[in-house]
Design a protein around this motif. Structure first.
Motif, PDB file in Angstrom:
ATOM      1  N   THR A 172      27.303 -44.860 -38.968  1.00 46.05           N
ATOM      2  CA  THR A 172      25.967 -45.261 -39.402  1.00 46.05           C
ATOM      3  C   THR A 172      25.925 -46.686 -39.947  1.00 46.05           C
ATOM      4  O   THR A 172      24.844 -47.199 -40.199  1.00 46.05           O
ATOM      5  CB  THR A 172      25.460 -44.303 -40.498  1.00 46.05           C
ATOM      6  OG1 THR A 172      26.381 -44.337 -41.597  1.00 46.05           O
ATOM      7  CG2 THR A 172      25.328 -42.894 -39.969  1.00 46.05           C
ATOM      8  N   GLU A 173      27.073 -47.337 -40.126  1.00 40.39           N
ATOM      9  CA  GLU A 173      27.090 -48.707 -40.627  1.00 40.39           C
ATOM     10  C   GLU A 173      26.622 -49.653 -39.536  1.00 40.39           C
ATOM     11  O   GLU A 173      27.057 -49.557 -38.394  1.00 40.39           O
ATOM     12  CB  GLU A 173      28.497 -49.107 -41.074  1.00 40.39           C
ATOM     13  CG  GLU A 173      28.934 -48.459 -42.343  1.00 40.39           C
ATOM     14  CD  GLU A 173      30.295 -48.949 -42.795  1.00 40.39           C
ATOM     15  OE1 GLU A 173      30.857 -49.853 -42.147  1.00 40.39           O
ATOM     16  OE2 GLU A 173      30.797 -48.425 -43.785  1.00 40.39           O
ATOM     17  N   PRO A 174      25.748 -50.578 -39.886  1.00 43.16           N
ATOM     18  CA  PRO A 174      25.306 -51.541 -38.873  1.00 43.16           C
ATOM     19  C   PRO A 174      26.436 -52.484 -38.484  1.00 43.16           C
ATOM     20  O   PRO A 174      27.318 -52.771 -39.287  1.00 43.16           O
ATOM     21  CB  PRO A 174      24.178 -52.298 -39.575  1.00 43.16           C
ATOM     22  CG  PRO A 174      24.395 -52.075 -41.025  1.00 43.16           C
ATOM     23  CD  PRO A 174      25.128 -50.773 -41.168  1.00 43.16           C
ATOM     24  N   GLU A 175      26.406 -52.942 -37.243  1.00 44.54           N
ATOM     25  CA  GLU A 175      27.443 -53.852 -36.762  1.00 44.54           C
ATOM     26  C   GLU A 175      26.853 -55.254 -36.666  1.00 44.54           C
ATOM     27  O   GLU A 175      25.810 -55.457 -36.054  1.00 44.54           O
ATOM     28  CB  GLU A 175      27.940 -53.397 -35.393  1.00 44.54           C
ATOM     29  CG  GLU A 175      29.167 -54.129 -34.951  1.00 44.54           C
ATOM     30  CD  GLU A 175      29.786 -53.502 -33.725  1.00 44.54           C
ATOM     31  OE1 GLU A 175      30.486 -54.224 -33.000  1.00 44.54           O
ATOM     32  OE2 GLU A 175      29.578 -52.301 -33.482  1.00 44.54           O
ATOM     33  N   PHE A 176      27.518 -56.224 -37.307  1.00 43.97           N
ATOM     34  CA  PHE A 176      27.043 -57.597 -37.332  1.00 43.97           C
ATOM     35  C   PHE A 176      28.057 -58.505 -36.648  1.00 43.97           C
ATOM     36  O   PHE A 176      29.249 -58.255 -36.698  1.00 43.97           O
ATOM     37  CB  PHE A 176      26.830 -58.069 -38.773  1.00 43.97           C
ATOM     38  CG  PHE A 176      25.748 -57.319 -39.488  1.00 43.97           C
ATOM     39  CD1 PHE A 176      24.424 -57.691 -39.346  1.00 43.97           C
ATOM     40  CD2 PHE A 176      26.050 -56.245 -40.302  1.00 43.97           C
ATOM     41  CE1 PHE A 176      23.423 -57.007 -39.996  1.00 43.97           C
ATOM     42  CE2 PHE A 176      25.054 -55.547 -40.962  1.00 43.97           C
ATOM     43  CZ  PHE A 176      23.736 -55.924 -40.810  1.00 43.97           C
ATOM     44  N   THR A 177      27.575 -59.586 -36.052  1.00 43.95           N
ATOM     45  CA  THR A 177      28.446 -60.554 -35.405  1.00 43.95           C
ATOM     46  C   THR A 177      28.671 -61.741 -36.332  1.00 43.95           C
ATOM     47  O   THR A 177      27.988 -61.894 -37.348  1.00 43.95           O
ATOM     48  CB  THR A 177      27.812 -61.064 -34.096  1.00 43.95           C
ATOM     49  OG1 THR A 177      26.608 -61.762 -34.416  1.00 43.95           O
ATOM     50  CG2 THR A 177      27.527 -59.930 -33.139  1.00 43.95           C
ATOM     51  N   ALA A 178      29.617 -62.601 -35.965  1.00 39.83           N
ATOM     52  CA  ALA A 178      29.918 -63.782 -36.774  1.00 39.83           C
ATOM     53  C   ALA A 178      28.717 -64.712 -36.856  1.00 39.83           C
ATOM     54  O   ALA A 178      28.492 -65.361 -37.882  1.00 39.83           O
ATOM     55  CB  ALA A 178      31.119 -64.520 -36.200  1.00 39.83           C
ATOM     56  N   GLU A 179      27.915 -64.787 -35.808  1.00 33.80           N
ATOM     57  CA  GLU A 179      26.733 -65.647 -35.826  1.00 33.80           C
ATOM     58  C   GLU A 179      25.680 -65.137 -36.799  1.00 33.80           C
ATOM     59  O   GLU A 179      24.938 -65.910 -37.383  1.00 33.80           O
ATOM     60  CB  GLU A 179      26.122 -65.756 -34.422  1.00 33.80           C
ATOM     61  CG  GLU A 179      26.980 -66.505 -33.433  1.00 33.80           C
ATOM     62  CD  GLU A 179      28.097 -65.654 -32.855  1.00 33.80           C
ATOM     63  OE1 GLU A 179      27.959 -64.422 -32.771  1.00 33.80           O
ATOM     64  OE2 GLU A 179      29.146 -66.232 -32.518  1.00 33.80           O
ATOM     65  N   GLN A 180      25.613 -63.830 -36.974  1.00 30.95           N
ATOM     66  CA  GLN A 180      24.618 -63.254 -37.867  1.00 30.95           C
ATOM     67  C   GLN A 180      24.976 -63.459 -39.337  1.00 30.95           C
ATOM     68  O   GLN A 180      24.084 -63.544 -40.165  1.00 30.95           O
ATOM     69  CB  GLN A 180      24.455 -61.764 -37.590  1.00 30.95           C
ATOM     70  CG  GLN A 180      23.773 -61.479 -36.269  1.00 30.95           C
ATOM     71  CD  GLN A 180      23.768 -59.997 -35.967  1.00 30.95           C
ATOM     72  OE1 GLN A 180      24.793 -59.336 -36.074  1.00 30.95           O
ATOM     73  NE2 GLN A 180      22.606 -59.482 -35.606  1.00 30.95           N
ATOM     74  N   VAL A 181      26.248 -63.517 -39.675  1.00 29.08           N
ATOM     75  CA  VAL A 181      26.628 -63.649 -41.080  1.00 29.08           C
ATOM     76  C   VAL A 181      26.603 -65.098 -41.527  1.00 29.08           C
ATOM     77  O   VAL A 181      26.376 -65.383 -42.689  1.00 29.08           O
ATOM     78  CB  VAL A 181      27.992 -62.984 -41.378  1.00 29.08           C
ATOM     79  CG1 VAL A 181      27.904 -61.495 -41.186  1.00 29.08           C
ATOM     80  CG2 VAL A 181      29.095 -63.563 -40.559  1.00 29.08           C
ATOM     81  N   GLY A 182      26.885 -66.051 -40.641  1.00 30.14           N
ATOM     82  CA  GLY A 182      26.681 -67.477 -40.866  1.00 30.14           C
ATOM     83  C   GLY A 182      27.347 -68.089 -42.075  1.00 30.14           C
ATOM     84  O   GLY A 182      28.474 -67.754 -42.443  1.00 30.14           O
ATOM     85  N   TRP A 183      26.618 -69.001 -42.719  1.00 26.82           N
ATOM     86  CA  TRP A 183      27.156 -69.819 -43.799  1.00 26.82           C
ATOM     87  C   TRP A 183      27.494 -69.000 -45.035  1.00 26.82           C
ATOM     88  O   TRP A 183      28.367 -69.376 -45.807  1.00 26.82           O
ATOM     89  CB  TRP A 183      26.172 -70.936 -44.163  1.00 26.82           C
ATOM     90  CG  TRP A 183      24.886 -70.438 -44.734  1.00 26.82           C
ATOM     91  CD1 TRP A 183      23.749 -70.124 -44.056  1.00 26.82           C
ATOM     92  CD2 TRP A 183      24.603 -70.181 -46.108  1.00 26.82           C
ATOM     93  NE1 TRP A 183      22.777 -69.686 -44.909  1.00 26.82           N
ATOM     94  CE2 TRP A 183      23.273 -69.715 -46.190  1.00 26.82           C
ATOM     95  CE3 TRP A 183      25.342 -70.297 -47.284  1.00 26.82           C
ATOM     96  CZ2 TRP A 183      22.674 -69.359 -47.391  1.00 26.82           C
ATOM     97  CZ3 TRP A 183      24.740 -69.947 -48.483  1.00 26.82           C
ATOM     98  CH2 TRP A 183      23.418 -69.492 -48.533  1.00 26.82           C
TER      99      TRP A 183
END
Length: 97
Positions: free
Chosen positions: A6-17
């Protein structure tokens, strides 16, 4: 420990600075420990030395909370997923004793 589906999956571009700043805080906080001998060798009042060296000694611990707050939930999930996947790969190939 498996990662919850159920944890959302984020990419490196989404987490950013925010992720970068949090990582710099985590790594940079360990610069405080080598500064403790410098404080102890200084001509400061013993009470001040104790206080400053105590803060410097606790800086790596405190920085983890600050870094997580700066990173936010997306970066926390991104980091958690990357670490768990790397550990899982590493220990899945190791021979059982």
């Amino acid at each position: 420990m498996p990662i919850a589906a159920t944890e959302p999956e984020f990419t490196a571009e989404q987490v950013g600075w925010r992720f970068t700043l949090g990582a710099v805080l985590l790594v940079g906080a360990y610069v405080a420990w080598p500064m403790i001998p410098l404080v102890m060798a200084s001509d400061l009042d013993p009470g001040v030395k104790a206080g400053v060296s105590g803060v410097l000694g606790a800086t790596p611990f405190m920085s983890k909370f600050v870094a997580i707050a700066v990173m936010g939930r997306p970066a926390y999930y991104f980091l958690k997923r990357k670490v768990y996947l790397r550990l899982r790969r590493r220990f899945a190939h190791s021979p059982a004793e």
